[in-house]
Enzyme design. Structure first.
Site, PDB file in Angstrom:
ATOM      1  CB  CYS A  13      35.641 -15.311  12.222  1.00 38.11           C
ATOM      2  SG  CYS A  13      34.208 -14.289  12.143  1.00 38.11           S
ATOM      3  CB  VAL A  54      41.216 -11.995  13.238  1.00 35.95           C
ATOM      4  CG1 VAL A  54      42.472 -11.222  13.482  1.00 35.95           C
ATOM      5  CG2 VAL A  54      40.203 -11.767  14.349  1.00 35.95           C
ATOM      6  CD  GLU A  66      34.951 -12.881   4.624  1.00 36.75           C
ATOM      7  OE1 GLU A  66      34.054 -13.550   5.147  1.00 36.75           O
ATOM      8  OE2 GLU A  66      35.152 -11.686   4.909  1.00 36.75           O
ATOM      9  CB  SER A  67      36.004 -17.647   9.227  1.00 38.89           C
ATOM     10  OG  SER A  67      34.667 -17.208   9.141  1.00 38.89           O
TER      11      SER A  67
HETATM   12  N1  LIG Z   1      33.181 -12.420   7.483  1.00 35.46           N
HETATM   13  C1  LIG Z   1      34.413 -12.362   8.214  1.00 35.46           C
HETATM   14  C2  LIG Z   1      34.151 -11.618   9.507  1.00 35.46           C
HETATM   15  C3  LIG Z   1      35.421 -11.360  10.281  1.00 35.46           C
HETATM   16  C4  LIG Z   1      35.158 -10.547  11.546  1.00 35.46           C
HETATM   17  O1  LIG Z   1      34.133  -9.874  11.697  1.00 35.46           O
HETATM   18  N2  LIG Z   1      36.132 -10.615  12.469  1.00 35.46           N
HETATM   19  C5  LIG Z   1      36.012  -9.889  13.722  1.00 35.46           C
HETATM   20  C6  LIG Z   1      36.245 -10.820  14.890  1.00 35.46           C
HETATM   21  S1  LIG Z   1      35.064 -12.148  14.930  1.00 35.46           S
HETATM   22  C7  LIG Z   1      37.069  -8.796  13.773  1.00 35.46           C
HETATM   23  O2  LIG Z   1      38.201  -9.001  13.384  1.00 35.46           O
HETATM   24  N3  LIG Z   1      36.698  -7.616  14.270  1.00 35.46           N
HETATM   25  C8  LIG Z   1      37.584  -6.537  14.434  1.00 35.46           C
HETATM   26  C9  LIG Z   1      37.014  -5.225  13.958  1.00 35.46           C
HETATM   27  O3  LIG Z   1      35.873  -5.211  13.449  1.00 35.46           O
HETATM   28  O4  LIG Z   1      37.718  -4.226  14.093  1.00 35.46           O
HETATM   29  C10 LIG Z   1      34.935 -13.789   8.448  1.00 35.46           C
HETATM   30  O5  LIG Z   1      34.105 -14.716   8.531  1.00 35.46           O
HETATM   31  O6  LIG Z   1      36.154 -13.998   8.493  1.00 35.46           O
END
Ligand SMILES: N[C@@H](CCC(=O)N[C@@H](CS)C(=O)NCC(=O)O)C(=O)O
Length: 268
Positions: A13, A54, A66-67
């Protein structure tokens, strides 16, 4: 006005947002979070991004999470060059392909990434991944992660994830027989898909498009853009990419077996 991105090198993202910043040649300041160490759950970060993920963009006084929302915001705030088609139908197509990621492709890519590569990192920690599970507040997500830690590539959810990814790639191949890019010309949708193709390639899943020539050509053209180098290739830590490649080589037969199994079954 200052522009700060909270991100991580390998986060798909965050990569999506970095690509759009690079395409528009926008100057930005980065704050990199260590997701394995749990920086995203720090209360000061959660004040900006209550979901504790993130990316987060801070532009002056405006905080955007939200990306997909962030990249549309960037196209509004920095319209040149425009990365959204002017035509309403093409713009709807662009949004449809981005929604495809937000609906399930992102989550299912996470399942495959865990099963093939990230699981091992957690298992090798002194607590065997316990802290990560405890920090996963959503009970469904926690159950999936626990099953992945326990069963790895044999977890039936991996078959389902593979089916979703393979299906999305097949849809994109069909679309790309009609146009060089998802919405006709290069748009936010192509930027949004780039990190996912990149992840599949890192996980040794590039055989997914071995017989999908339009997708293969599209992927080659996405990689040839200067933004790919600036936002992805030059930022990703090479040792992490090498570890994913190695895990991908080890897991590819099991994933291919899922394709065989699923091919013989009714839709999941
Ligand atoms: N829908 C959100 C998803 C964000 C997301 O899942 N980010 C992940 C990295 S790709 C994250 O920060 N994961 C850390 C965690 O779940 O603790 C977006 O598009 O920004």
């Amino acid at each position: 006005m200052s522009l700060t991105l909270y991100h991580n090198d390998l986060s798909t993202c965050a990569q999506k947002v970095r690509l759009v910043l690079a395409e528009k040649a926008i100057a930005w300041e980065g704050r990199e979070l260590d997701l394995r160490a749990g920086d995203q759950r720090d209360p000061s970060y959660k004040a900006l991004n209550p979901r504790g993920v993130v990316p987060t963009l801070v532009h002056g006084d405006t905080v955007v999470t939200e990306s997909t929302v962030i990249i549309e915001y960037l196209d509004d705030a920095f319209p040149d060059p425009a990365l959204r088609p002017a035509d309403a139908g093409k713009r709807a197509a662009m949004r449809w392909w981005m929604k495809r990621i937000d609906d399930d492709l992102h989550r299912m890519t996470g399942v495959l990434s865990y099963a093939i590569a990230f699981r091992q990192d957690h298992l090798e920690r002194p607590d065997g991944g316990k802290a990560m599970l405890e920090a996963t507040k959503d009970p469904q997500e926690r159950m999936i992660r626990a099953a992945l830690l326990d069963q790895g590539l044999d977890f039936p959810g991996v078959g389902k994830a593979f089916a979703v990814v393979d299906g999305a790639i097949a849809e994109a191949e069909a679309r790309l027989t009609e146009a060089s890019y998802l919405a006709g010309s290069y748009s936010l949708a192509d930027a949004a898909w780039t990190p996912y193709l990149n992840r599949f390639a890192h996980l040794g899943l590039d055989w997914l498009w071995a017989e999908r020539p339009h997708l293969a050509d599209w992927w080659a053209s996405l990689q040839s853009r200067a933004s790919y180098r600036t936002a992805l290739a030059d930022v990703e830590r090479s040792e992490k990419v090498a570890a994913m490649n190695e895990a991908g080589r080890a897991g590819t037969e099991r994933i291919a077996a899922w394709r065989e199994t699923l091919g013989k079954e009714e839709a999941l």
